[in-house]
Design an enzyme around this catalytic site. Structure first.
Site, PDB file in Angstrom:
ATOM      1  N   HIS A 335       0.837  -1.207   0.000  1.00 60.89           N
ATOM      2  CA  HIS A 335       0.000   0.000   0.000  1.00 60.89           C
ATOM      3  C   HIS A 335       0.873   1.258   0.000  1.00 60.89           C
ATOM      4  O   HIS A 335       0.652   2.177  -0.809  1.00 60.89           O
ATOM      5  CB  HIS A 335      -0.903  -0.016   1.239  1.00 60.89           C
ATOM      6  CG  HIS A 335      -1.580   1.277   1.511  1.00 60.89           C
ATOM      7  ND1 HIS A 335      -2.862   1.559   1.075  1.00 60.89           N
ATOM      8  CD2 HIS A 335      -1.160   2.391   2.180  1.00 60.89           C
ATOM      9  CE1 HIS A 335      -3.189   2.784   1.455  1.00 60.89           C
ATOM     10  NE2 HIS A 335      -2.178   3.303   2.136  1.00 60.89           N
ATOM     11  N   GLU A 336       1.883   1.304   0.874  1.00 60.62           N
ATOM     12  CA  GLU A 336       2.761   2.475   0.947  1.00 60.62           C
ATOM     13  C   GLU A 336       3.554   2.656  -0.349  1.00 60.62           C
ATOM     14  O   GLU A 336       3.732   3.784  -0.823  1.00 60.62           O
ATOM     15  CB  GLU A 336       3.726   2.334   2.128  1.00 60.62           C
ATOM     16  CG  GLU A 336       3.056   2.351   3.496  1.00 60.62           C
ATOM     17  CD  GLU A 336       2.307   3.651   3.761  1.00 60.62           C
ATOM     18  OE1 GLU A 336       2.763   4.708   3.284  1.00 60.62           O
ATOM     19  OE2 GLU A 336       1.250   3.608   4.423  1.00 60.62           O
ATOM     20  N   HIS A 339       1.600   4.382  -3.013  1.00 54.07           N
ATOM     21  CA  HIS A 339       1.655   5.846  -2.987  1.00 54.07           C
ATOM     22  C   HIS A 339       2.845   6.356  -3.810  1.00 54.07           C
ATOM     23  O   HIS A 339       2.723   7.336  -4.548  1.00 54.07           O
ATOM     24  CB  HIS A 339       1.791   6.340  -1.541  1.00 54.07           C
ATOM     25  CG  HIS A 339       0.532   6.262  -0.744  1.00 54.07           C
ATOM     26  ND1 HIS A 339      -0.638   6.855  -1.145  1.00 54.07           N
ATOM     27  CD2 HIS A 339       0.263   5.663   0.454  1.00 54.07           C
ATOM     28  CE1 HIS A 339      -1.586   6.627  -0.242  1.00 54.07           C
ATOM     29  NE2 HIS A 339      -1.065   5.901   0.732  1.00 54.07           N
ATOM     30  N   GLU A 415      -5.676   7.196  -0.811  1.00 50.26           N
ATOM     31  CA  GLU A 415      -5.668   5.973   0.002  1.00 50.26           C
ATOM     32  C   GLU A 415      -6.399   4.834  -0.711  1.00 50.26           C
ATOM     33  O   GLU A 415      -5.940   3.684  -0.707  1.00 50.26           O
ATOM     34  CB  GLU A 415      -6.314   6.239   1.373  1.00 50.26           C
ATOM     35  CG  GLU A 415      -5.497   7.134   2.290  1.00 50.26           C
ATOM     36  CD  GLU A 415      -4.113   6.584   2.565  1.00 50.26           C
ATOM     37  OE1 GLU A 415      -3.980   5.360   2.780  1.00 50.26           O
ATOM     38  OE2 GLU A 415      -3.157   7.381   2.537  1.00 50.26           O
TER      39      GLU A 415
END
Length: 479
Positions: A335-336, A339, A415
């Protein structure tokens, strides 16, 4: 170059004419308008918080849709924690509002400014008597005031509220030392940056707002670059992630995405708090990933004193059940890294720089209007620092609120996109279980009021994220 000069001057002249109506306003009207606006914003924020408080207060049992996410015991704990934080924020918010009224009505800004000017007049050096030196002393006084004023609230929050719910891990001595270091770092960084900024504004001429913007941009990038290596270690211990399966698989994940991982750290935040997190930072090929030790299931902080281990067996057993396993941590990092891969960090940086440029541009248009100074007790002087405070904090208040709402909305969109990125890497189930564990470990209340969430949650509520992760590909655009 002449064309650029003409365009800039034309823009400033146009903006100047747009703000000519300000000259017709008397100082009392402007001051009272500002008071009315900050009062309305306080009422609005309190209303939003009260809506969320009612959600936390009235939902006593786990709703059916949450029964697969949390058990009744965890739900009760998170609910009570949320209620305690809400009540604290109500009281603290009211105090802060009354404090703001008192500082404004009692003329704290001109009083402190005159005090600094008087104290600097004892020096023979003209530089120490200058507006820049007075401004530096002024900002030091306000940093000290903020530290003293906020200390009782910080003590209560950490040693009563957080302690009650099992999150505070710091001793009182550690807390005082930590706050003192924060204050010193704040002063050491703020004073030279402020002095240089004021100097640039004073000597920059017609284009000072461009030079000031470039300076602040460079300073921001510099602080981002040095923060984790030189500033953050002043407060927490950073250690390389030990060799093992977790490190190997993180490196493989980074390599698969061509993420230029330079170092992999664990920050031993458990000495301060039981809350958990993970983040990455760095520019170009100098990227780092940082994991909180509380995020890693079964992690034991390094160099733990043997006497500290005595009598802590229950705490260790509890720690063993907290945190995420290797697959879940990889899902969080996917997920990070999403970004990074989707350019979210760069987009946020660019938006912030555009916003900063607009701040300085409008400041250049408004800074010489005496009304903004006399409304706050500066009848003859027009100190640049006071102009920055009044214009950027008070005159820009409606704009700041709008930008804050838009950035929260954009953050939620980012997100969802990062979650979708992890989903495409086949991390859906592990990301879901990690989100559930993190909410449980941090006692995050899983229910929220939709309006409060829209204004305050840059990360979507848990249920929205789980629904989006479960949604078929064709339903993505609805989220």
């Amino acid at each position: 170059m002449l064309f650029f000069h003409f365009e800039i001057m034309s823009l400033i002249e146009s903006l100047n004419s747009s703000f000519e109506f300000v000259d017709a306003i008397d100082k009392a009207t402007l001051f009272n308008t500002i008071i009315v606006f900050i009062t309305l914003m306080y009422i609005w924020e309190t209303y939003l918080s009260f809506r969320q408080y009612l959600v936390e207060k009235n939902n006593l049992n786990v709703p059916d849709e949450l029964k697969t996410v949390t058990d009744q015991e965890t739900f009760d704990k998170s609910r009570l924690y949320a209620i305690d934080k809400a009540l604290y924020n109500f009281v603290h918010g009211f105090y802060s509002q009354m404090e703001s009224y008192a500082l404004l009505y009692l003329g704290a800004l001109p009083f402190i400014w005159n005090l600094c000017s008087y104290q600097m007049s004892y020096f023979s050096s003209q530089w120490l008597k200058s507006e820049i030196s007075i401004s530096c002393l002024f900002i030091i006084y306000f940093i000290l005031y903020g530290q003293v004023s906020g200390l009782p609230w910080s003590i209560y929050y950490n040693f009563v509220l957080e302690e009650k719910h099992g999150f505070n891990k710091q001793t009182f001595g550690f807390f005082l030392k930590d706050n003192f270091k924060k204050m010193l770092v704040s002063i050491v960084l703020t004073v030279p940056i402020l002095a240089l900024l004021l100097y640039i504004i004073k000597i920059g001429g017609e284009y000072f707002f461009i030079y000031a913007w470039v300076f602040i941009t460079i300073v921001s990038l510099f602080i981002i670059t040095i923060y984790a290596d030189y500033i953050a270690p002043l407060f927490d211990k950073y250690v390389p992630l030990q060799e093992g399966e977790l490190k190997t698989r993180i490196e493989e994940l980074a390599q698969s995405l061509k993420f230029p991982l330079y170092k992999l750290y664990v920050v031993e935040g458990s000495k301060r708090s039981a809350h958990s997190n993970a983040y990455m930072y760095g520019f170009y090929k100098n990227k780092r990933i940082v994991l909180f030790d509380t995020l890693i299931e079964g992690y034991t902080p390094s160099e733990e004193n043997k006497e500290d281990q005595d009598g802590k067996e229950e705490e260790k057993k509890e720690t063993q059940t907290k945190g995420c396993n290797t697959d879940e941590i990889l899902a969080v990092l996917a997920h990070e890294l999403g970004h990074w891969k989707l350019g979210h960090n760069v987009k946020n940086l660019l938006l912030n720089q555009i916003n900063t440029f607009l701040y300085f541009l409008i400041f250049a248009v408004l800074m010489n209007r005496q009304i903004f100074y006399s409304s706050f007790g500066f009848e003859q002087e027009k100190p640049v620092l006071i102009g920055l405070i009044v214009i950027l904090q008070f005159i820009f208040a409606p704009y700041n609120e709008l930008i804050s709402f838009l950035m929260v909305s954009l953050g939620r969109r980012f997100e969802f996109q990062a979650d979708d990125f992890a989903k495409k890497m086949n991390k859906t189930q592990f990301l879901k279980s990690s989100l559930i564990k993190l909410h449980k470990d941090n006692l995050s209340f899983p229910m929220c009021d939709w309006l409060y969430s829209a204004f305050h949650y840059s990360h979507p509520p848990l249920l929205e994220r789980l629904r989006a992760l479960d949604a078929p590909v064709e339903d993505k655009k609805k989220q």
